[in-house]
Design a protein around this motif. Structure first.
Motif, PDB file in Angstrom:
ATOM      1  N   SER A  18       0.839  -1.212   0.000  1.00  0.00           N
ATOM      2  CA  SER A  18       0.000   0.000   0.000  1.00  0.00           C
ATOM      3  C   SER A  18       0.868   1.254   0.000  1.00  0.00           C
ATOM      4  N   ALA A  19       2.074   1.168   0.593  1.00  0.00           N
ATOM      5  CA  ALA A  19       2.984   2.322   0.573  1.00  0.00           C
ATOM      6  C   ALA A  19       3.419   2.631  -0.860  1.00  0.00           C
ATOM      7  N   ILE A  20       3.586   1.597  -1.676  1.00  0.00           N
ATOM      8  CA  ILE A  20       3.982   1.823  -3.076  1.00  0.00           C
ATOM      9  C   ILE A  20       2.830   2.494  -3.833  1.00  0.00           C
ATOM     10  N   PHE A  21       1.594   1.997  -3.618  1.00  0.00           N
ATOM     11  CA  PHE A  21       0.432   2.629  -4.254  1.00  0.00           C
ATOM     12  C   PHE A  21       0.353   4.111  -3.865  1.00  0.00           C
ATOM     13  N   GLU A  22       0.609   4.372  -2.596  1.00  0.00           N
ATOM     14  CA  GLU A  22       0.522   5.750  -2.102  1.00  0.00           C
ATOM     15  C   GLU A  22       1.564   6.627  -2.812  1.00  0.00           C
ATOM     16  N   GLN A  23       2.769   6.061  -2.988  1.00  0.00           N
ATOM     17  CA  GLN A  23       3.823   6.814  -3.672  1.00  0.00           C
ATOM     18  C   GLN A  23       3.431   7.129  -5.117  1.00  0.00           C
ATOM     19  N   LEU A  24       2.581   6.264  -5.689  1.00  0.00           N
ATOM     20  CA  LEU A  24       2.140   6.492  -7.065  1.00  0.00           C
ATOM     21  C   LEU A  24       0.953   7.456  -7.110  1.00  0.00           C
ATOM     22  N   GLY A  25       0.544   7.936  -5.956  1.00  0.00           N
ATOM     23  CA  GLY A  25      -0.510   8.947  -5.912  1.00  0.00           C
ATOM     24  C   GLY A  25      -1.904   8.412  -5.649  1.00  0.00           C
ATOM     25  N   ALA A  26      -2.019   7.117  -5.354  1.00  0.00           N
ATOM     26  CA  ALA A  26      -3.353   6.562  -5.093  1.00  0.00           C
ATOM     27  C   ALA A  26      -3.778   6.905  -3.664  1.00  0.00           C
ATOM     28  N   PRO A  27      -5.042   7.310  -3.486  1.00  0.00           N
ATOM     29  CA  PRO A  27      -5.490   7.508  -2.111  1.00  0.00           C
ATOM     30  C   PRO A  27      -5.659   6.162  -1.415  1.00  0.00           C
ATOM     31  N   VAL A  28      -5.190   6.096  -0.184  1.00  0.00           N
ATOM     32  CA  VAL A  28      -5.254   4.842   0.570  1.00  0.00           C
ATOM     33  C   VAL A  28      -6.056   5.077   1.841  1.00  0.00           C
ATOM     34  N   ILE A  29      -7.034   4.227   2.092  1.00  0.00           N
ATOM     35  CA  ILE A  29      -7.767   4.274   3.357  1.00  0.00           C
ATOM     36  C   ILE A  29      -7.444   2.975   4.081  1.00  0.00           C
ATOM     37  N   ASP A  30      -6.807   3.117   5.251  1.00  0.00           N
ATOM     38  CA  ASP A  30      -6.304   1.942   5.955  1.00  0.00           C
ATOM     39  C   ASP A  30      -7.210   1.628   7.153  1.00  0.00           C
ATOM     40  N   THR A  31      -7.928   0.514   7.059  1.00  0.00           N
ATOM     41  CA  THR A  31      -8.888   0.210   8.128  1.00  0.00           C
ATOM     42  C   THR A  31      -8.188  -0.249   9.418  1.00  0.00           C
ATOM     43  N   ASP A  32      -6.906  -0.613   9.312  1.00  0.00           N
ATOM     44  CA  ASP A  32      -6.149  -0.936  10.530  1.00  0.00           C
ATOM     45  C   ASP A  32      -5.982   0.325  11.378  1.00  0.00           C
ATOM     46  N   GLY A  33      -5.637   1.411  10.711  1.00  0.00           N
ATOM     47  CA  GLY A  33      -5.506   2.703  11.391  1.00  0.00           C
ATOM     48  C   GLY A  33      -6.849   3.151  11.945  1.00  0.00           C
TER      49      GLY A  33
END
Ligand code: ATP
Length: 201
Positions: A18-33
């Motif tokens: 998910s960190a790689i997706f985020e670096q590519l500009g994708a919004p990430v919603i992390d349900t663990d957080g």
């Protein structure tokens, strides 16, 4: 907006991917957080947990004593269900709120949902992206990362959905079994990012 549910067993590499997706500009919603947020002091879910599962679950500073909670619900299915009946709707509501806050033109969003299958949340997403690796590797990674006992790590792995069940439910799979080097892993994510943007467009 396409909703991609990223899932995988403990230590499979969800955060890494998910960190790689985020670096590519994708919004990430992390349900663990989000799961941690909804049980913070002052949150209704925390009060509800204490009411439903008994006293002795708070640290002196008023925060949730996670170790105490774990041992209280461990191997007690009815208590675990009660806990989930409190936390899952709270997580779901906050996840929907975060989704609603995203700009309308967002092509796709990555929803990191470790227990997607266990919670039966397949209908919350349009596609399931699985990060997968052999269970022995999950255990090795969790032991190395968290310094826990291998037996404890195996218990955690076995308490989750099986690898087979996850692979059957998945639309896309990232094989994070060590066969891909760091650059290849990034390239794999880049390929998926492109596909999701195309599919959304
Ligand atoms: P959890 O379910 O416990 O939150 P996770 O699925 O998010 O775990 P990560 O934290 O991304 O998994 O990975 C677990 C550990 O394995 C981390 O220490 C991470 O650095 C390492 N790891 C993950 N993928 C790889 C890889 N391809 N190569 C080397 N190390 C990796």
């Amino acid at each position: 907006m396409l909703r991609i549910g990223l899932t995988g067993g403990i230590g499979s590499g969800k955060s890494t991917v998910s960190a790689i997706f985020e670096q590519l500009g994708a919004p990430v919603i992390d349900t663990d957080g989000i799961a941690r947020e909804v049980v913070a002091p002052g949150e209704p879910a925390l009060a509800e947990i204490c009411r439903s599962l008994g006293s002795g679950l708070l640290c002196p500073d008023g925060s949730l004593d996670r170790a105490a909670l774990r041992s209280r619900v461990f191997q007690d299915t009815s208590r675990r269900r009660r806990l989930e009946a409190i936390t899952h709707p709270a997580i779901d509501a906050r996840m929907r709120q975060r989704l609603a806050e995203l700009p309308e033109e967002t092509p796709y969003v990555l929803l990191v949902i470790p227990l997607l299958l266990e919670a039966g949340w397949q209908d919350r997403v349009d596609r399931i992206l699985l990060v997968d690796c052999p269970e022995t590797l999950q255990v090795q990674r969790v032991v190395a990362r968290d310094g826990i006992d291998p037996q404890e790590a195996w218990r955690m792995v076995r308490s989750q959905a099986s690898r087979d069940a996850r692979r059957q439910a998945a639309d896309d799979v990232i094989e994070n079994d060590g066969s891909l080097g760091p650059r290849e892993l990034i390239a794999r994510v880049r390929g998926l990012d492109r596909r999701y943007r195309d599919a959304a467009g």
